[in-house]
Write a protein that holds these residues in place. Structure first.
Motif, PDB file in Angstrom:
ATOM      1  N   CYS A 175      -3.816  -8.422   9.745  1.00  0.00           N
ATOM      2  CA  CYS A 175      -3.820  -7.068   9.186  1.00  0.00           C
ATOM      3  C   CYS A 175      -5.070  -6.826   8.352  1.00  0.00           C
ATOM      4  CB  CYS A 175      -2.600  -6.848   8.310  1.00  0.00           C
ATOM      5  SG  CYS A 175      -1.069  -6.713   9.213  1.00  0.00           S
ATOM      6  N   GLY A 176      -5.718  -5.714   8.615  1.00  0.00           N
ATOM      7  CA  GLY A 176      -6.732  -5.218   7.709  1.00  0.00           C
ATOM      8  C   GLY A 176      -6.086  -4.257   6.721  1.00  0.00           C
ATOM      9  N   PRO A 177      -6.861  -3.665   5.823  1.00  0.00           N
ATOM     10  CA  PRO A 177      -6.304  -2.725   4.849  1.00  0.00           C
ATOM     11  C   PRO A 177      -5.614  -1.525   5.489  1.00  0.00           C
ATOM     12  CG  PRO A 177      -8.491  -3.430   4.191  1.00  0.00           C
ATOM     13  CD  PRO A 177      -8.281  -3.943   5.578  1.00  0.00           C
ATOM     14  N   ALA A 178      -6.145  -1.021   6.608  1.00  0.00           N
ATOM     15  CA  ALA A 178      -5.545   0.145   7.263  1.00  0.00           C
ATOM     16  C   ALA A 178      -4.160  -0.187   7.811  1.00  0.00           C
ATOM     17  CB  ALA A 178      -6.455   0.644   8.386  1.00  0.00           C
ATOM     18  N   GLN A 179      -4.000  -1.383   8.356  1.00  0.00           N
ATOM     19  CA  GLN A 179      -2.696  -1.804   8.871  1.00  0.00           C
ATOM     20  C   GLN A 179      -1.719  -2.079   7.720  1.00  0.00           C
ATOM     21  OE1 GLN A 179      -5.693  -3.199   9.973  1.00  0.00           O
ATOM     22  NE2 GLN A 179      -5.673  -1.837  11.752  1.00  0.00           N
ATOM     23  N   PHE A 180      -2.226  -2.618   6.637  1.00  0.00           N
ATOM     24  CA  PHE A 180      -1.423  -2.848   5.439  1.00  0.00           C
ATOM     25  C   PHE A 180      -0.797  -1.535   4.964  1.00  0.00           C
ATOM     26  CE2 PHE A 180      -1.047  -2.799   0.832  1.00  0.00           C
ATOM     27  CZ  PHE A 180      -0.518  -4.035   0.496  1.00  0.00           C
ATOM     28  N   LEU A 181      -1.600  -0.488   4.899  1.00  0.00           N
ATOM     29  CA  LEU A 181      -1.099   0.817   4.451  1.00  0.00           C
ATOM     30  C   LEU A 181      -0.008   1.340   5.376  1.00  0.00           C
ATOM     31  CD1 LEU A 181      -4.527   2.448   3.521  1.00  0.00           C
ATOM     32  CD2 LEU A 181      -2.756   1.706   1.910  1.00  0.00           C
ATOM     33  N   TRP A 182      -0.204   1.203   6.675  1.00  0.00           N
ATOM     34  CA  TRP A 182       0.788   1.702   7.636  1.00  0.00           C
ATOM     35  C   TRP A 182       2.103   0.928   7.501  1.00  0.00           C
ATOM     36  CZ3 TRP A 182       3.960   0.120  11.512  1.00  0.00           C
ATOM     37  CH2 TRP A 182       4.456   1.093  12.383  1.00  0.00           C
ATOM     38  N   LEU A 183       2.014  -0.378   7.336  1.00  0.00           N
ATOM     39  CA  LEU A 183       3.220  -1.192   7.226  1.00  0.00           C
ATOM     40  C   LEU A 183       4.029  -0.827   5.987  1.00  0.00           C
ATOM     41  CD1 LEU A 183       1.702  -4.596   8.330  1.00  0.00           C
ATOM     42  CD2 LEU A 183       3.556  -3.380   9.505  1.00  0.00           C
ATOM     43  N   PHE A 184       3.371  -0.543   4.889  1.00  0.00           N
ATOM     44  CA  PHE A 184       4.080  -0.108   3.683  1.00  0.00           C
ATOM     45  C   PHE A 184       4.687   1.278   3.885  1.00  0.00           C
ATOM     46  CE2 PHE A 184       2.531  -3.710   1.476  1.00  0.00           C
ATOM     47  CZ  PHE A 184       3.229  -3.806   0.287  1.00  0.00           C
ATOM     48  N   ALA A 185       3.942   2.169   4.495  1.00  0.00           N
ATOM     49  CA  ALA A 185       4.426   3.536   4.676  1.00  0.00           C
ATOM     50  C   ALA A 185       5.619   3.605   5.618  1.00  0.00           C
ATOM     51  CB  ALA A 185       3.295   4.413   5.202  1.00  0.00           C
ATOM     52  N   ASN A 186       5.724   2.669   6.551  1.00  0.00           N
ATOM     53  CA  ASN A 186       6.770   2.731   7.570  1.00  0.00           C
ATOM     54  C   ASN A 186       7.891   1.709   7.370  1.00  0.00           C
ATOM     55  OD1 ASN A 186       5.892   4.733   9.906  1.00  0.00           O
ATOM     56  ND2 ASN A 186       4.045   3.759   9.109  1.00  0.00           N
ATOM     57  N   ALA A 187       7.834   0.939   6.308  1.00  0.00           N
ATOM     58  CA  ALA A 187       8.896  -0.024   6.026  1.00  0.00           C
ATOM     59  C   ALA A 187      10.169   0.700   5.587  1.00  0.00           C
ATOM     60  CB  ALA A 187       8.444  -0.998   4.939  1.00  0.00           C
ATOM     61  N   THR A 188      11.312   0.144   5.949  1.00  0.00           N
ATOM     62  CA  THR A 188      12.583   0.641   5.431  1.00  0.00           C
ATOM     63  C   THR A 188      12.813   0.123   4.023  1.00  0.00           C
ATOM     64  OG1 THR A 188      13.506   0.686   7.667  1.00  0.00           O
ATOM     65  CG2 THR A 188      15.070   0.739   5.836  1.00  0.00           C
ATOM     66  N   TYR A 189      12.353  -1.097   3.772  1.00  0.00           N
ATOM     67  CA  TYR A 189      12.543  -1.726   2.469  1.00  0.00           C
ATOM     68  C   TYR A 189      11.349  -2.645   2.219  1.00  0.00           C
ATOM     69  CZ  TYR A 189      15.866  -2.685  -1.327  1.00  0.00           C
ATOM     70  OH  TYR A 189      16.511  -2.709  -2.542  1.00  0.00           O
ATOM     71  N   ILE A 190      11.013  -2.862   0.944  1.00  0.00           N
ATOM     72  CA  ILE A 190       9.890  -3.728   0.597  1.00  0.00           C
ATOM     73  C   ILE A 190      10.342  -4.758  -0.426  1.00  0.00           C
ATOM     74  CG2 ILE A 190       7.641  -3.824  -0.557  1.00  0.00           C
ATOM     75  CD1 ILE A 190       7.147  -0.989   0.664  1.00  0.00           C
ATOM     76  N   VAL A 191       9.990  -6.021  -0.161  1.00  0.00           N
ATOM     77  CA  VAL A 191      10.212  -7.101  -1.120  1.00  0.00           C
ATOM     78  C   VAL A 191       8.853  -7.745  -1.377  1.00  0.00           C
ATOM     79  CG1 VAL A 191      11.357  -9.289  -1.597  1.00  0.00           C
ATOM     80  CG2 VAL A 191      12.566  -7.511  -0.325  1.00  0.00           C
ATOM     81  N   THR A 192       8.462  -7.816  -2.641  1.00  0.00           N
ATOM     82  CA  THR A 192       7.125  -8.302  -2.967  1.00  0.00           C
ATOM     83  C   THR A 192       7.128  -8.971  -4.326  1.00  0.00           C
ATOM     84  OG1 THR A 192       4.793  -7.640  -3.201  1.00  0.00           O
ATOM     85  CG2 THR A 192       6.459  -6.094  -4.016  1.00  0.00           C
ATOM     86  N   ASN A 193       6.212  -9.902  -4.524  1.00  0.00           N
ATOM     87  CA  ASN A 193       5.956 -10.411  -5.870  1.00  0.00           C
ATOM     88  C   ASN A 193       4.536 -10.094  -6.300  1.00  0.00           C
ATOM     89  OD1 ASN A 193       4.445 -12.210  -4.370  1.00  0.00           O
ATOM     90  ND2 ASN A 193       5.223 -14.050  -5.377  1.00  0.00           N
ATOM     91  N   SER A 194       3.898  -9.212  -5.564  1.00  0.00           N
ATOM     92  CA  SER A 194       2.537  -8.783  -5.854  1.00  0.00           C
ATOM     93  C   SER A 194       2.561  -7.501  -6.690  1.00  0.00           C
ATOM     94  CB  SER A 194       1.796  -8.523  -4.536  1.00  0.00           C
ATOM     95  OG  SER A 194       0.739  -7.596  -4.704  1.00  0.00           O
ATOM     96  N   PHE A 195       1.681  -7.429  -7.683  1.00  0.00           N
ATOM     97  CA  PHE A 195       1.572  -6.182  -8.435  1.00  0.00           C
ATOM     98  C   PHE A 195       1.210  -5.023  -7.522  1.00  0.00           C
ATOM     99  CE2 PHE A 195      -1.491  -3.147 -10.184  1.00  0.00           C
ATOM    100  CZ  PHE A 195      -0.613  -2.401 -10.956  1.00  0.00           C
ATOM    101  N   HIS A 196       0.218  -5.217  -6.658  1.00  0.00           N
ATOM    102  CA  HIS A 196      -0.193  -4.110  -5.796  1.00  0.00           C
ATOM    103  C   HIS A 196       0.873  -3.784  -4.759  1.00  0.00           C
ATOM    104  CE1 HIS A 196      -4.379  -4.734  -7.370  1.00  0.00           C
ATOM    105  NE2 HIS A 196      -4.265  -3.432  -7.391  1.00  0.00           N
ATOM    106  N   GLY A 197       1.613  -4.793  -4.309  1.00  0.00           N
ATOM    107  CA  GLY A 197       2.752  -4.503  -3.451  1.00  0.00           C
ATOM    108  C   GLY A 197       3.759  -3.618  -4.160  1.00  0.00           C
ATOM    109  N   THR A 198       4.018  -3.914  -5.434  1.00  0.00           N
ATOM    110  CA  THR A 198       4.922  -3.098  -6.245  1.00  0.00           C
ATOM    111  C   THR A 198       4.366  -1.693  -6.419  1.00  0.00           C
ATOM    112  OG1 THR A 198       5.669  -5.070  -7.433  1.00  0.00           O
ATOM    113  CG2 THR A 198       6.076  -2.947  -8.477  1.00  0.00           C
ATOM    114  N   ALA A 199       3.071  -1.592  -6.690  1.00  0.00           N
ATOM    115  CA  ALA A 199       2.448  -0.279  -6.908  1.00  0.00           C
ATOM    116  C   ALA A 199       2.537   0.593  -5.664  1.00  0.00           C
ATOM    117  CB  ALA A 199       0.986  -0.470  -7.322  1.00  0.00           C
ATOM    118  N   PHE A 200       2.303   0.013  -4.489  1.00  0.00           N
ATOM    119  CA  PHE A 200       2.389   0.803  -3.259  1.00  0.00           C
ATOM    120  C   PHE A 200       3.828   1.179  -2.944  1.00  0.00           C
ATOM    121  CE2 PHE A 200      -1.996  -0.496  -2.378  1.00  0.00           C
ATOM    122  CZ  PHE A 200      -2.502   0.707  -1.879  1.00  0.00           C
TER     123      PHE A 200
END
Length: 354
Positions: free
Chosen positions: A256-281
């Motif tokens: 994944c590049g940054p563009a794919q990262f954005l799409w995956l966050f936008a289209n997820a049903t749910y997000i689990v993360t321990n990253s600050f930026h994951g939380t922010a998005f």
């Protein structure tokens, strides 16, 4: 038109660091400033080290991801490339203002030198030629010793405006420089969801999914995701640079590049993360989520989630999943985020103009 140069961590293959650099530069360009990232390539903080032939295999495997990163950021880089502090000493680019950007650039652990990196305090630039400000520059969880405080004080005295991302960082810096330090949003939150989606690029994935984005502690984060996915009848999808699949993961998403990262966050049903930026998005995109506490540097997620009224989404123990609703009510959080966004934008633009 004012010309602005930003120095920040932009060359590591880290989505959060990369996207915050992109966001601050893009926001300022959208507000009629000519803005570029000073192309200083620091030593990566924790490069993966493999013996031959694994080192060759790893580099080849990561080529698609590296290519996507470089294409995404290339239009925003300055004309000159600097590979060392020595090369930065000849800095003479035609900017009016220099900004120490966001991420943990003031944390010696993250600066690439295993000591304070003077580049991120703009020590290479003449205060007589350039106005110096900071936006969201972070010390993370690091505590400066007395010798470091003297150096930090000397460099920051050349700044007209200073801000950081965390309340704890502001308190420490204020004690060193005896000046107010503003707490602002991470640059990724200066752009709203619609502002980000124009840069997203789709990924082939057929199932509804719980997206896992992690920084270290993979097993722990995936365990949270597996419980949620089983409750909701979803697949667990993992952003990864590893070919081997985790036993609790259904879908590996490599390269994944940054563009794919954005799409995956936008289209997820749910997000689990321990990253600050994951939380922010997750917050910015209004996605149901849990943030697993990053024990060695929880300050950034704590500050953000407290400020938007979603602190209960930050979990320290997997048993806490039973004590919170699976779904997130973003009504009040969005109001608070808009207030914080407007305040951060006002601070940034005022810092540039005054």
């Amino acid at each position: 038109m004012k010309k602005i140069g930003i120095i920040t961590i932009h060359s590591d293959l880290n989505y959060g660091a990369f996207l915050q650099a992109f966001a601050l530069t893009t926001f300022l360009n959208n507000n009629s400033y000519y803005t570029r990232i000073i192309d200083y390539r620091k030593i990566p903080n924790s490069p993966r080290i493999y013996k031959f032939p694994k080192n060759i295999i790893y580099k080849i495997y990561n080529l698609p991801r590296l290519s996507r990163y470089r294409r995404f950021i290339a239009p925003l880089l300055s004309n000159e490339r600097y590979n060392s502090l020595e090369e930065l000493q000849s800095f003479n680019e035609e900017f009016d203002i220099l900004i120490s950007g966001s991420d943990q650039i003031w944390n010696p652990v993250c600066g690439g030198l295993n000591r304070i990196n003077p580049a991120y305090f703009l020590a290479f630039a003449s205060k007589d030629k350039y106005k110096k400000i900071s936006y969201g520059s972070s010390v993370g969880s690091y505590i400066y010793d007395e010798n470091e405080k003297k150096q930090v004080r000397k460099w920051l005295n050349e700044y007209s405006h200073i801000s950081t991302r965390e309340s704890s960082g502001a308190i420490q810096l204020e004690s060193i420089i005896n000046k107010p330090v503003k707490v602002v949003l991470d640059p990724t939150l200066l752009l709203n969801k619609d502002g980000w989606l124009q840069y997203a690029s789709s990924v082939k994935i057929k199932s509804n999914y719980v997206l896992v984005y992690y920084i270290d502690e993979l097993d722990e984060v995936v365990s949270y995701a597996r419980i949620i996915a089983d409750k909701l009848g979803l697949k667990v999808a993992l952003i990864t640079n590893m070919a081997k699949r985790h036993s609790k993961v259904d879908i590996n998403i490599p390269h994944c590049g940054p563009a794919q990262f954005l799409w995956l966050f936008a289209n997820a049903t749910y997000i689990v993360t321990n990253s600050f930026h994951g939380t922010a998005f997750a917050v910015n995109f209004n996605k149901d989520f849990v943030s697993v506490i990053k024990r060695n540097s929880p300050q950034r997620a704590q500050t953000l989630l407290k400020n938007v009224g979603l602190y209960e989404r930050l979990l320290t123990n997997i048993d806490e999943l039973d004590n919170i609703p699976l779904n997130v009510d973003f009504k009040e959080a969005n109001i608070k985020l808009d207030i914080l966004r407007n305040d951060s934008i006002s601070y940034l633009l005022n810092s540039i103009e005054h």
